[in-house]
Design a protein around this motif. Structure first.
Motif, mmCIF file in Angstrom:
data_model
loop_
_atom_site.group_PDB
_atom_site.id
_atom_site.type_symbol
_atom_site.label_atom_id
_atom_site.label_comp_id
_atom_site.label_asym_id
_atom_site.label_seq_id
_atom_site.Cartn_x
_atom_site.Cartn_y
_atom_site.Cartn_z
ATOM 1 N N LYS A 52 46.379 34.004 45.761
ATOM 2 C CA LYS A 52 45.962 33.287 44.550
ATOM 3 C C LYS A 52 44.544 33.688 44.151
ATOM 4 C CE LYS A 52 48.899 29.197 44.784
ATOM 5 N NZ LYS A 52 48.946 27.736 44.897
ATOM 6 N N ASP A 53 43.671 33.828 45.141
ATOM 7 C CA ASP A 53 42.297 34.265 44.859
ATOM 8 C C ASP A 53 42.277 35.664 44.258
ATOM 9 O OD1 ASP A 53 41.383 31.857 45.874
ATOM 10 O OD2 ASP A 53 40.773 32.690 47.814
ATOM 11 N N ASP A 54 43.107 36.548 44.797
ATOM 12 C CA ASP A 54 43.194 37.920 44.274
ATOM 13 C C ASP A 54 43.665 37.925 42.826
ATOM 14 O OD1 ASP A 54 42.327 38.993 46.670
ATOM 15 O OD2 ASP A 54 44.331 39.591 47.343
ATOM 16 N N VAL A 55 44.700 37.147 42.529
ATOM 17 C CA VAL A 55 45.227 37.093 41.162
ATOM 18 C C VAL A 55 44.153 36.584 40.206
ATOM 19 C CG1 VAL A 55 46.880 35.901 39.646
ATOM 20 C CG2 VAL A 55 47.654 36.921 41.789
ATOM 21 N N THR A 56 43.441 35.549 40.608
ATOM 22 C CA THR A 56 42.368 35.014 39.770
ATOM 23 C C THR A 56 41.305 36.074 39.515
ATOM 24 O OG1 THR A 56 42.751 32.786 40.635
ATOM 25 C CG2 THR A 56 40.624 33.199 39.593
ATOM 26 N N LEU A 57 40.928 36.799 40.544
ATOM 27 C CA LEU A 57 39.929 37.853 40.413
ATOM 28 C C LEU A 57 40.417 38.955 39.478
ATOM 29 C CD1 LEU A 57 37.217 39.108 41.368
ATOM 30 C CD2 LEU A 57 38.534 40.212 43.173
ATOM 31 N N TRP A 58 41.657 39.397 39.666
ATOM 32 C CA TRP A 58 42.199 40.470 38.828
ATOM 33 C C TRP A 58 42.302 40.040 37.371
ATOM 34 C CZ3 TRP A 58 46.586 41.268 42.852
ATOM 35 C CH2 TRP A 58 46.086 41.963 43.954
ATOM 36 N N GLU A 59 42.735 38.797 37.150
ATOM 37 C CA GLU A 59 42.821 38.303 35.773
ATOM 38 C C GLU A 59 41.438 38.232 35.138
ATOM 39 O OE1 GLU A 59 46.897 35.622 35.967
ATOM 40 O OE2 GLU A 59 44.997 34.649 36.423
ATOM 41 N N ASN A 60 40.457 37.849 35.928
ATOM 42 C CA ASN A 60 39.081 37.805 35.444
ATOM 43 C C ASN A 60 38.576 39.213 35.131
ATOM 44 O OD1 ASN A 60 36.621 36.453 34.820
ATOM 45 N ND2 ASN A 60 35.812 37.102 36.806
ATOM 46 N N ASN A 61 38.891 40.160 35.986
ATOM 47 C CA ASN A 61 38.442 41.540 35.781
ATOM 48 C C ASN A 61 39.038 42.151 34.518
ATOM 49 O OD1 ASN A 61 36.899 41.443 38.077
ATOM 50 N ND2 ASN A 61 38.331 42.594 39.342
ATOM 51 N N LYS A 69 40.770 54.050 26.048
ATOM 52 C CA LYS A 69 42.013 54.613 26.586
ATOM 53 C C LYS A 69 42.061 54.475 28.109
ATOM 54 C CE LYS A 69 44.873 58.735 26.399
ATOM 55 N NZ LYS A 69 45.018 60.090 25.874
ATOM 56 N N ASN A 70 40.964 54.802 28.768
ATOM 57 C CA ASN A 70 40.925 54.719 30.232
ATOM 58 C C ASN A 70 41.052 53.283 30.720
ATOM 59 O OD1 ASN A 70 40.659 57.479 30.468
ATOM 60 N ND2 ASN A 70 38.418 57.414 30.506
ATOM 61 N N SER A 71 40.448 52.365 30.006
ATOM 62 C CA SER A 71 40.519 50.973 30.445
ATOM 63 C C SER A 71 41.927 50.412 30.267
ATOM 64 C CB SER A 71 39.501 50.110 29.706
ATOM 65 O OG SER A 71 39.843 49.987 28.351
ATOM 66 N N MET A 72 42.672 50.927 29.285
ATOM 67 C CA MET A 72 44.046 50.463 29.101
ATOM 68 C C MET A 72 44.905 50.834 30.308
ATOM 69 S SD MET A 72 44.016 48.680 26.467
ATOM 70 C CE MET A 72 45.744 48.380 26.232
ATOM 71 N N LEU A 73 44.665 51.998 30.878
ATOM 72 C CA LEU A 73 45.391 52.394 32.094
ATOM 73 C C LEU A 73 45.054 51.454 33.242
ATOM 74 C CD1 LEU A 73 44.957 56.281 31.902
ATOM 75 C CD2 LEU A 73 47.020 54.954 31.412
ATOM 76 N N LEU A 74 43.777 51.126 33.341
ATOM 77 C CA LEU A 74 43.336 50.218 34.395
ATOM 78 C C LEU A 74 43.917 48.820 34.179
ATOM 79 C CD1 LEU A 74 41.646 50.185 36.923
ATOM 80 C CD2 LEU A 74 39.644 49.672 35.532
ATOM 81 N N LYS A 75 43.937 48.364 32.930
ATOM 82 C CA LYS A 75 44.528 47.061 32.617
ATOM 83 C C LYS A 75 45.997 47.027 33.019
ATOM 84 C CE LYS A 75 41.803 45.402 28.716
ATOM 85 N NZ LYS A 75 41.825 45.045 27.280
ATOM 86 N N THR A 76 46.706 48.108 32.719
ATOM 87 C CA THR A 76 48.121 48.185 33.060
ATOM 88 C C THR A 76 48.315 48.079 34.574
ATOM 89 O OG1 THR A 76 48.535 49.558 31.121
ATOM 90 C CG2 THR A 76 50.202 49.586 32.835
ATOM 91 N N GLU A 77 47.465 48.759 35.323
ATOM 92 C CA GLU A 77 47.556 48.690 36.786
ATOM 93 C C GLU A 77 47.272 47.286 37.294
ATOM 94 O OE1 GLU A 77 48.665 50.979 39.008
ATOM 95 O OE2 GLU A 77 49.202 52.052 37.173
ATOM 96 N N PHE A 78 46.252 46.630 36.724
ATOM 97 C CA PHE A 78 45.947 45.253 37.113
ATOM 98 C C PHE A 78 47.124 44.336 36.791
ATOM 99 C CE2 PHE A 78 41.211 46.012 37.158
ATOM 100 C CZ PHE A 78 41.022 45.578 38.458
ATOM 101 N N LYS A 80 50.273 45.094 36.637
ATOM 102 C CA LYS A 80 51.342 45.343 37.612
ATOM 103 C C LYS A 80 51.037 44.643 38.924
ATOM 104 C CE LYS A 80 52.853 49.860 35.894
ATOM 105 N NZ LYS A 80 52.901 51.305 36.190
ATOM 106 N N LYS A 81 49.766 44.753 39.366
ATOM 107 C CA LYS A 81 49.361 44.097 40.615
ATOM 108 C C LYS A 81 49.528 42.586 40.508
ATOM 109 C CE LYS A 81 45.824 46.399 43.022
ATOM 110 N NZ LYS A 81 44.397 46.648 43.219
ATOM 111 N N ILE A 82 49.144 42.041 39.361
ATOM 112 C CA ILE A 82 49.238 40.598 39.155
ATOM 113 C C ILE A 82 50.692 40.153 39.176
ATOM 114 C CG2 ILE A 82 48.894 38.768 37.445
ATOM 115 C CD1 ILE A 82 46.268 40.273 36.669
ATOM 116 N N LYS A 83 51.545 40.887 38.514
ATOM 117 C CA LYS A 83 52.970 40.534 38.476
ATOM 118 C C LYS A 83 53.567 40.552 39.879
ATOM 119 C CE LYS A 83 57.375 41.785 36.401
ATOM 120 N NZ LYS A 83 58.098 42.710 35.537
#
Length: 102
Positions: A52-61, A69-78, A80-83
């Motif tokens: 839960k802490d990880d998900v909160t951190l990733w959502e915050n990030n 363009k590069n940040s969109m790739l990173l957002k997509t990865e986050f 996926k991790k959150i899901k």
């Protein structure tokens, strides 16, 4: 293909739940069953809180990423991790509920 993949994934979750139930049934046969089950529950609760802490951190990030363009790739990865983490959280919560019923 997505439909078939989801069906396989759901069956995998059911197999995983059954494995957990079998593990707990084996623990019940042990003379220290209550202690072992309590220890298992503490471990699950610790892992649940960590997830839960990880998900909160990733959502915050995600909120801090710019719209490049590069940040969109990173957002997509986050995302996926959150899901994936939320699915694991649901499984951990199901395990804890099962232990509470024992």
């Amino acid at each position: 293909l997505d439909e078939k993949f989801n069906l396989l994934r759901d069956k995998g979750v059911e197999v995983y739940k059954e494995d957990f139930k079998n593990k707990i049934n084996v623990l019940k046969e042990n003379p220290n069953a209550n202690q072992l089950i309590s220890q298992e529950k503490r471990q699950l609760l610790g892992k649940l809180q960590s997830m839960k802490d990880d998900v909160t951190l990733w959502e915050n990030n995600i909120g801090f990423l710019s719209n490049s363009k590069n940040s969109m790739l990173l957002k997509t990865e986050f995302e996926k991790k959150i899901k994936k983490a939320k699915q694991e959280i649901a499984l951990l919560e199901a395990k804890i509920r099962y232990l509470d019923g024992q």
